[in-house]
Enzyme design. Structure first.
Site, PDB file in Angstrom:
ATOM      1  CG  LEU A  93      37.181  31.705  27.661  1.00 63.60           C
ATOM      2  CD1 LEU A  93      37.548  30.866  28.865  1.00 63.60           C
ATOM      3  CD2 LEU A  93      38.049  31.334  26.463  1.00 63.60           C
TER       4      LEU A  93
ATOM      5  CE1 TYR B 115      33.246  29.212  35.483  1.00 66.51           C
ATOM      6  CE2 TYR B 115      35.255  29.066  34.161  1.00 66.51           C
ATOM      7  CZ  TYR B 115      34.492  28.652  35.239  1.00 66.51           C
ATOM      8  OH  TYR B 115      34.972  27.683  36.087  1.00 66.51           O
ATOM      9  CG  HIS B 116      39.104  34.312  32.813  1.00 67.92           C
ATOM     10  ND1 HIS B 116      39.795  33.588  33.760  1.00 67.92           N
ATOM     11  CD2 HIS B 116      39.940  35.305  32.422  1.00 67.92           C
ATOM     12  CE1 HIS B 116      40.995  34.110  33.933  1.00 67.92           C
ATOM     13  NE2 HIS B 116      41.102  35.159  33.147  1.00 67.92           N
ATOM     14  CG  HIS B 117      36.881  39.168  32.865  1.00 67.87           C
ATOM     15  ND1 HIS B 117      37.357  38.442  31.794  1.00 67.87           N
ATOM     16  CD2 HIS B 117      37.544  40.355  32.829  1.00 67.87           C
ATOM     17  CE1 HIS B 117      38.268  39.152  31.152  1.00 67.87           C
ATOM     18  NE2 HIS B 117      38.399  40.318  31.753  1.00 67.87           N
TER      19      HIS B 117
END
Length: 321
Positions: A182, A185-187
Site C-alpha cells: 500500500l 503503490y500509493h507513493h
C-alpha cells in the site's frame, strides 16, 4: 484582489520551479543521451507504439505545462524507477547495519511537509476563489490566466517527490513492516498520476483533490511531528488519520462521478474525461487498500487490548494472593 502570482516578489512555488529547472539544466547532459538512445531503440522495434505515444502526448499537453519543469515523461519514469530501486537496495543494505536514529531529520522532514501542505491548501483555494471556481464542474483553463493555479498544482505534484523521503526514513529506521505494498503503490502511483494531471490540465477540477489532500497531509504530518516531539496528548489523532484519508477518497469519487455524469449524461463541457475516469478508478483502488489496512490495524489494536487486559488481570490476581 490580485492573484498571488501578481505580487512584486517570488512565491514558494516560483523557488521550487527554479530549483527543478536548475536541476534539469545540470542533469540534461547525462539524461538526454540516455533518453535519445532508448527512444531510438523503441523506434526501431516498436515504431507504431512510439508514434501513438507521441501523438497522444502532443494532443493532450496543456500549453501551461510548457511553462513548467519536470514535465518530461522520461524523467518521471526515471524518478519512479529510482524510488523503487532505492527501496529494493536500501532494505537489503540495512540488513547489515543497526537501526539508525534519524529523529532530528524526521522532525525537519515532517515540519517541512506540514508547512508546504498548509501553504498548498491555502494557495490552491485562494486561486480557486480568484478564478471563481464552483465546487465541481470546473473546466481546465489553458490560457495565461490559468498559470497561477497551474503553478500551485505543479507544486503539489512536485511535493510528491518530497514524500518519497517517508519511505527512506522507514528503511533507515528498519521499520520494514511499514514499507508495505500500500505504501509503495500509493507513493509511486500518485506521483505519476499528478504528473499526468499537471501535463494535461493543471487547472479546473484538479484544485479539489490538491486542496483536500493537502489538508489531510497537514493533519497527518502534523501528528507525526508532534508525536516525535513527545506530545502524547495527540495520540488520539492516529485513529482518525486513516478514516480521514478514506473520507477523502470518497469525496474525490463523488467529484469524479458527478463530473462524468455531467459530461456524458447532461452534455455539459467539463474537465478532460479520461482524467476524471482515471481519478474514479484510482480512488476505488485506494479506498480498498486503505480499508484493508484499517481493518488489519483495528484487529491488531483489539488483540493488543485483550493482551493488556489479561496481563492486568493476572497482576491483580497476584496482588490478592
Amino acid at each position: 484582489m490580485a492573484s498571488l502570482s501578481q505580487l512584486p516578489f517570488k512565491l514558494p512555488q516560483d523557488y521550487f520551479i527554479d530549483l527543478a529547472r536548475t536541476v534539469g539544466v545540470y542533469t540534461a547532459p547525462y539524461l538526454d543521451p540516455v533518453e535519445a538512445a532508448i527512444v531510438d531503440q523503441l523506434e526501431k522495434y516498436a515504431p507504431t507504439a512510439v508514434h501513438h505515444v507521441r501523438g497522444f502526448l502532443a494532443a493532450v499537453e496543456s500549453p501551461l505545462a510548457r511553462e513548467l519543469p519536470l514535465m518530461n515523461p522520461f524523467h518521471v519514469l526515471l524518478i519512479s524507477l529510482g524510488y523503487l530501486f532505492t527501496i529494493f537496495v536500501g532494505m537489503r543494505i540495512m540488513k547489515n547495519f543497526n537501526r539508525f536514529e534519524v529523529k532530528t531529520f524526521s522532525l525537519l522532514h515532517n515540519f517541512v511537509l506540514v508547512s508546504i501542505s498548509a501553504y498548498m491548501c491555502g494557495g490552491v483555494l485562494y486561486e480557486a476563489y480568484q478564478a471563481k471556481y464552483t465546487l465541481f464542474e470546473n473546466q481546465a483553463d489553458h490560457s495565461a490566466a490559468g498559470l497561477p493555479m497551474a503553478k500551485m498544482i505543479w507544486l503539489f505534484y512536485f511535493s510528491k517527490t518530497m514524500e518519497f523521503i517517508d519511505t527512506m526514513i522507514m528503511i533507515v529506521k528498519k521499520n520494514n513492516r511499514q514499507v508495505s505494498f500500500l505504501h509503495v503503490y500509493h507513493h509511486c502511483s500518485i506521483f505519476t498520476i499528478w504528473w499526468l494531471v499537471t501535463f494535461v490540465a493543471p487547472t479546473g477540477e484538479a484544485y479539489f483533490s490538491a486542496a483536500l489532500n493537502s489538508f489531510i497531509h497537514v493533519i497527518m504530518y502534523g501528528y507525526y511531528f508532534l508525536s516525535a516531539l513527545g506530545f502524547k496528548q495527540v495520540s488520539f489523532i492516529k485513529f482518525y488519520i486513516t478514516r480521514s484519508q478514506m473520507t477523502q477518497f470518497c469525496m474525490m469519487m463523488i467529484q469524479s462521478s458527478w463530473d462524468m455524469y455531467s459530461m456524458k449524461v447532461l452534455g455539459r463541457p467539463g474537465y478532460p474525461f479520461f482524467i476524471t475516469a482515471l481519478l474514479f478508478v484510482y480512488m476505488w483502488t485506494m479506498l480498498g487498500l486503505f480499508y484493508n489496512f484499517y481493518r488489519k490495524n483495528a484487529k491488531l489494536a483489539k488483540e493488543a487490548k485483550k493482551v493488556k487486559a489479561a496481563a492486568a488481570a493476572t497482576e491483580k490476581a497476584k496482588k490478592l494472593q
